[in-house]
Scaffold this active site. Structure first.
Site, PDB file in Angstrom:
ATOM      1  N   ASP A 182     -14.377  -4.507   5.848  1.00  0.00           N
ATOM      2  CA  ASP A 182     -13.810  -3.323   6.510  1.00  0.00           C
ATOM      3  C   ASP A 182     -13.269  -2.339   5.473  1.00  0.00           C
ATOM      4  O   ASP A 182     -13.121  -2.681   4.301  1.00  0.00           O
ATOM      5  CB  ASP A 182     -12.730  -3.715   7.531  1.00  0.00           C
ATOM      6  CG  ASP A 182     -11.686  -4.689   6.974  1.00  0.00           C
ATOM      7  OD1 ASP A 182     -11.601  -4.858   5.739  1.00  0.00           O
ATOM      8  OD2 ASP A 182     -10.952  -5.281   7.786  1.00  0.00           O
ATOM      9  N   ASN A 234      -2.880  -8.934  16.283  1.00  0.00           N
ATOM     10  CA  ASN A 234      -3.353  -8.700  17.651  1.00  0.00           C
ATOM     11  C   ASN A 234      -4.690  -9.390  17.906  1.00  0.00           C
ATOM     12  O   ASN A 234      -5.380  -9.075  18.867  1.00  0.00           O
ATOM     13  CB  ASN A 234      -3.489  -7.192  17.898  1.00  0.00           C
ATOM     14  CG  ASN A 234      -4.443  -6.541  16.900  1.00  0.00           C
ATOM     15  OD1 ASN A 234      -4.941  -7.205  15.983  1.00  0.00           O
ATOM     16  ND2 ASN A 234      -4.712  -5.270  17.062  1.00  0.00           N
ATOM     17  N   HIS A 282      -7.320  -9.219  15.948  1.00  0.00           N
ATOM     18  CA  HIS A 282      -8.488  -8.507  15.424  1.00  0.00           C
ATOM     19  C   HIS A 282      -9.163  -9.314  14.306  1.00  0.00           C
ATOM     20  O   HIS A 282      -8.538 -10.165  13.657  1.00  0.00           O
ATOM     21  CB  HIS A 282      -8.138  -7.076  14.978  1.00  0.00           C
ATOM     22  CG  HIS A 282      -7.398  -6.956  13.688  1.00  0.00           C
ATOM     23  ND1 HIS A 282      -6.612  -5.867  13.379  1.00  0.00           N
ATOM     24  CD2 HIS A 282      -7.314  -7.772  12.600  1.00  0.00           C
ATOM     25  CE1 HIS A 282      -6.102  -6.020  12.171  1.00  0.00           C
ATOM     26  NE2 HIS A 282      -6.502  -7.172  11.680  1.00  0.00           N
ATOM     27  N   GLU A 315     -10.738  -4.111  16.699  1.00  0.00           N
ATOM     28  CA  GLU A 315      -9.494  -4.129  17.463  1.00  0.00           C
ATOM     29  C   GLU A 315      -9.779  -4.530  18.905  1.00  0.00           C
ATOM     30  O   GLU A 315     -10.868  -4.265  19.419  1.00  0.00           O
ATOM     31  CB  GLU A 315      -8.880  -2.717  17.443  1.00  0.00           C
ATOM     32  CG  GLU A 315      -8.577  -2.185  16.049  1.00  0.00           C
ATOM     33  CD  GLU A 315      -7.304  -2.754  15.445  1.00  0.00           C
ATOM     34  OE1 GLU A 315      -6.986  -3.941  15.704  1.00  0.00           O
ATOM     35  OE2 GLU A 315      -6.631  -2.030  14.712  1.00  0.00           O
TER      36      GLU A 315
HETATM   37  P1  PGA Z   1      -3.121 -10.645   6.538  1.00  0.00           P
HETATM   38  O1  PGA Z   1      -4.054  -9.719   7.449  1.00  0.00           O
HETATM   39  O2  PGA Z   1      -4.022 -11.659   5.922  1.00  0.00           O
HETATM   40  O3  PGA Z   1      -2.535  -9.703   5.545  1.00  0.00           O
HETATM   41  O4  PGA Z   1      -2.108 -11.270   7.447  1.00  0.00           O
HETATM   42  C1  PGA Z   1      -4.932 -10.269   8.378  1.00  0.00           C
HETATM   43  C2  PGA Z   1      -5.513  -9.172   9.245  1.00  0.00           C
HETATM   44  O5  PGA Z   1      -4.780  -8.247   9.652  1.00  0.00           O
HETATM   45  O6  PGA Z   1      -6.721  -9.233   9.550  1.00  0.00           O
END
Ligand code: PGA
Length: 231
Positions: A71, A130, A132, A137
């Site tokens: 992403d 959330n 995702h 999303e």
């Molecule tokens: P994080 O992010 O590894 O920094 O918790 C995960 C995400 O938001 O996909």
């Protein structure tokens, strides 16, 4: 009840990194030309550091792997500190001596590049607060393609922690759910008490587009989590 996933719970985030690095190393040994979708974010960093340690020690070779970007924020240049491409280069590609990469810029070119690779062998993913995956999303159905989208308030808030004073861009491009769910293996890394509720939900509710991570249960999924995220 947890179904459709192999669960590997480790005592802490360092043990998680060792277990995840073992899993990735095993895949690379079986197929040195492995194509890997590479998450950034905080969770996989200790795992990438452990892989880099093994590469430096001569215990592991990853230079034939293809690293595929998961992403990116929209309109962020490579030299911007918020560039997820640069984060992937710094944390994964360069320390592991990887020479082949697929950059996510244009959905059509990206999908063609994945098709030319014959699909993805492995997706390494973190879990959004959330649910995702990448920036898919909620709601994101299983056939959601690679696309540009608006980030949700939850993602804007969690991503703000990466960039200090800099604002989080409001739009992003993400590898589609279609590409993620078609990976031949998926490794979901989850660390910390703040992920506990969403991990439970991803493994026990749905599967539903309202929690994109729950759709992973239809794929060959391995979850490596620490006790803080699980017990
Ligand atoms: P994080 O992010 O590894 O920094 O918790 C995960 C995400 O938001 O996909």
């Amino acid at each position: 009840m947890v179904s459709g996933a192999e669960l590997n719970i480790q005592p802490d985030s360092q043990a998680l990194a060792t277990a995840a690095a073992d899993f990735i190393a095993e895949q690379v040994r079986a197929n040195p030309d492995l194509s890997i979708l590479v998450a950034t974010g905080n969770t996989p960093m200790p795992t990438y550091a452990e892989l880099a340690r093994r590469v430096r020690a001569g215990e592991l070779e990853m230079n034939r792997v293809v690293a595929v970007q998961l992403d990116e924020y929209l309109g962020v240049a490579e030299d911007d500190p918020r560039s997820l491409w640069s984060w992937m280069l710094r944390s994964f590609v360069e320390p592991l001596g990887i020479r082949r990469t697929v950059k996510l810029e244009d959905p059509r070119t990206f999908e063609a590049a994945i098709a030319a690779l014959g699909g993805l062998d492995l997706a390494i993913l973190g879990l959004g607060p959330n649910g995702h995956l990448g920036f898919n999303e909620p709601p994101s159905p299983a056939d959601a393609p690679t696309r540009v989208l608006e980030l949700t308030p939850e993602s804007l808030a969690s991503n703000a922690a990466y960039w200090g004073e800099l604002p989080v861009p409001r739009q992003a491009i993400t590898a589609g759910m279609d590409i993620i769910l078609a990976a031949r293996k998926t490794l979901l890394l989850v660390s910390g008490a703040h992920k506990r509720a969403v991990l439970r939900s991803a493994l026990e509710d749905g599967p539903t587009p309202d929690l994109p991570a729950s759709l992973l249960r239809r794929t060959p999924l391995t979850v490596v989590a620490d006790e803080a995220a699980w017990v």
